[in-house]
Design a protein around this motif. Structure first.
Motif, PDB file in Angstrom:
ATOM      1  N   ALA A  44      40.536  18.373  19.288  1.00 52.04           N
ATOM      2  CA  ALA A  44      41.034  19.708  19.635  1.00 52.04           C
ATOM      3  C   ALA A  44      41.666  19.713  21.023  1.00 52.04           C
ATOM      4  CB  ALA A  44      39.894  20.725  19.563  1.00 52.04           C
ATOM      5  N   SER A  45      41.106  18.927  21.937  1.00 52.73           N
ATOM      6  CA  SER A  45      41.621  18.861  23.305  1.00 52.73           C
ATOM      7  C   SER A  45      42.725  17.826  23.464  1.00 52.73           C
ATOM      8  CB  SER A  45      40.487  18.524  24.274  1.00 52.73           C
ATOM      9  OG  SER A  45      39.465  19.481  24.187  1.00 52.73           O
ATOM     10  N   ASN A  46      42.819  16.898  22.528  1.00 50.89           N
ATOM     11  CA  ASN A  46      43.781  15.795  22.620  1.00 50.89           C
ATOM     12  C   ASN A  46      44.601  15.693  21.333  1.00 50.89           C
ATOM     13  OD1 ASN A  46      42.868  14.289  25.228  1.00 50.89           O
ATOM     14  ND2 ASN A  46      40.990  14.742  24.114  1.00 50.89           N
ATOM     15  N   LEU A  47      45.122  16.825  20.897  1.00 46.03           N
ATOM     16  CA  LEU A  47      45.810  16.917  19.613  1.00 46.03           C
ATOM     17  C   LEU A  47      47.011  15.977  19.508  1.00 46.03           C
ATOM     18  CD1 LEU A  47      45.748  18.249  16.892  1.00 46.03           C
ATOM     19  CD2 LEU A  47      47.098  20.125  17.825  1.00 46.03           C
ATOM     20  N   GLU A  48      47.840  15.907  20.549  1.00 47.45           N
ATOM     21  CA  GLU A  48      49.022  15.047  20.501  1.00 47.45           C
ATOM     22  C   GLU A  48      48.638  13.584  20.352  1.00 47.45           C
ATOM     23  OE1 GLU A  48      51.991  15.644  23.502  1.00 47.45           O
ATOM     24  OE2 GLU A  48      51.899  17.825  23.277  1.00 47.45           O
ATOM     25  N   GLU A  49      47.660  13.147  21.115  1.00 42.52           N
ATOM     26  CA  GLU A  49      47.227  11.747  21.023  1.00 42.52           C
ATOM     27  C   GLU A  49      46.614  11.456  19.661  1.00 42.52           C
ATOM     28  OE1 GLU A  49      44.986   8.321  23.564  1.00 42.52           O
ATOM     29  OE2 GLU A  49      45.405  10.251  24.498  1.00 42.52           O
ATOM     30  N   ALA A  50      45.841  12.401  19.134  1.00 43.31           N
ATOM     31  CA  ALA A  50      45.254  12.231  17.800  1.00 43.31           C
ATOM     32  C   ALA A  50      46.349  12.136  16.740  1.00 43.31           C
ATOM     33  CB  ALA A  50      44.296  13.380  17.495  1.00 43.31           C
ATOM     34  N   GLU A  51      47.368  12.955  16.854  1.00 36.91           N
ATOM     35  CA  GLU A  51      48.481  12.905  15.897  1.00 36.91           C
ATOM     36  C   GLU A  51      49.229  11.583  16.003  1.00 36.91           C
ATOM     37  OE1 GLU A  51      50.790  16.440  16.593  1.00 36.91           O
ATOM     38  OE2 GLU A  51      49.412  17.688  15.446  1.00 36.91           O
ATOM     39  N   ARG A  52      49.477  11.114  17.228  1.00 37.67           N
ATOM     40  CA  ARG A  52      50.159   9.827  17.429  1.00 37.67           C
ATOM     41  C   ARG A  52      49.360   8.682  16.805  1.00 37.67           C
ATOM     42  NH1 ARG A  52      51.478  11.575  22.513  1.00 37.67           N
ATOM     43  NH2 ARG A  52      49.707  10.530  23.457  1.00 37.67           N
ATOM     44  N   ALA A  53      48.029   8.787  16.875  1.00 37.16           N
ATOM     45  CA  ALA A  53      47.160   7.739  16.336  1.00 37.16           C
ATOM     46  C   ALA A  53      46.935   7.886  14.834  1.00 37.16           C
ATOM     47  CB  ALA A  53      45.822   7.747  17.076  1.00 37.16           C
ATOM     48  N   GLY A  54      47.465   8.958  14.241  1.00 38.99           N
ATOM     49  CA  GLY A  54      47.320   9.156  12.804  1.00 38.99           C
ATOM     50  C   GLY A  54      45.915   9.552  12.384  1.00 38.99           C
ATOM     51  N   ILE A  55      45.234  10.285  13.239  1.00 34.65           N
ATOM     52  CA  ILE A  55      43.861  10.695  12.943  1.00 34.65           C
ATOM     53  C   ILE A  55      43.883  11.822  11.922  1.00 34.65           C
ATOM     54  CG2 ILE A  55      41.704  11.584  13.923  1.00 34.65           C
ATOM     55  CD1 ILE A  55      42.601   8.686  14.787  1.00 34.65           C
ATOM     56  N   ARG A  56      43.191  11.612  10.804  1.00 32.48           N
ATOM     57  CA  ARG A  56      43.136  12.594   9.724  1.00 32.48           C
ATOM     58  C   ARG A  56      41.779  13.267   9.614  1.00 32.48           C
ATOM     59  NH1 ARG A  56      45.367   8.360   5.573  1.00 32.48           N
ATOM     60  NH2 ARG A  56      43.141   8.061   5.582  1.00 32.48           N
ATOM     61  N   SER A  57      40.747  12.617  10.177  1.00 38.70           N
ATOM     62  CA  SER A  57      39.402  13.186  10.098  1.00 38.70           C
ATOM     63  C   SER A  57      38.561  12.659  11.254  1.00 38.70           C
ATOM     64  CB  SER A  57      38.743  12.821   8.762  1.00 38.70           C
ATOM     65  OG  SER A  57      38.589  11.418   8.657  1.00 38.70           O
ATOM     66  N   THR A  58      37.470  13.337  11.501  1.00 39.32           N
ATOM     67  CA  THR A  58      36.529  12.873  12.518  1.00 39.32           C
ATOM     68  C   THR A  58      35.183  12.636  11.847  1.00 39.32           C
ATOM     69  OG1 THR A  58      35.927  15.136  13.133  1.00 39.32           O
ATOM     70  CG2 THR A  58      37.661  14.072  14.433  1.00 39.32           C
ATOM     71  N   PRO A  59      34.476  11.645  12.342  1.00 35.38           N
ATOM     72  CA  PRO A  59      34.835  10.717  13.416  1.00 35.38           C
ATOM     73  C   PRO A  59      35.789   9.641  12.921  1.00 35.38           C
ATOM     74  CG  PRO A  59      32.703  10.112  12.516  1.00 35.38           C
ATOM     75  CD  PRO A  59      33.130  11.371  11.799  1.00 35.38           C
ATOM     76  N   THR A  60      36.615   9.178  13.834  1.00 39.13           N
ATOM     77  CA  THR A  60      37.438   7.993  13.601  1.00 39.13           C
ATOM     78  C   THR A  60      37.308   7.106  14.833  1.00 39.13           C
ATOM     79  OG1 THR A  60      39.021   9.129  12.162  1.00 39.13           O
ATOM     80  CG2 THR A  60      39.773   7.099  13.202  1.00 39.13           C
ATOM     81  N   VAL A  61      37.002   5.842  14.590  1.00 37.03           N
ATOM     82  CA  VAL A  61      36.882   4.860  15.664  1.00 37.03           C
ATOM     83  C   VAL A  61      38.015   3.861  15.492  1.00 37.03           C
ATOM     84  CG1 VAL A  61      35.458   3.006  16.635  1.00 37.03           C
ATOM     85  CG2 VAL A  61      34.379   5.129  15.848  1.00 37.03           C
TER      86      VAL A  61
END
Length: 91
Positions: A44-61
């Protein structure tokens, strides 16, 4: 020993119960591998970085090697063994 250039990024969210389990696994890994540095990013605080990394769900390592190439990704809580093997691959 884990190289300083190896990166372990833990994408989490505050409402995520499996994130609690993942934190415990990563805490165990950091006790076994004292040189391990973990960056936890709330999506939620790092939305752009999460989108760049292709994060679709949490947790993701995500584990990146010294060249920044992804060597491991776990969507959902990883096991301690998975994390340790990923760190070995990244070195």
């Amino acid at each position: 020993m884990v190289s300083a250039s190896v990166q372990l990024i833990f994408f989490s969210s505050s409402f995520c119960d499996p994130c609690i389990q993942t934190r415990a696994v990563l805490d165990q890994a950091s006790r076994l591998v004292p040189a391990l540095r973990i960056a936890e990013l709330d999506v939620a605080s790092n939305l752009e970085e999460a989108e760049r990394a292709g994060i679709r769900s949490t947790p993701t390592v995500v584990v990146l090697d010294g060249e920044g190439s992804e060597v491991f990704r776990a969507e959902g809580a990883p096991t301690l063994n998975q994390v340790l093997v990923a760190l070995a691959k990244a070195v």
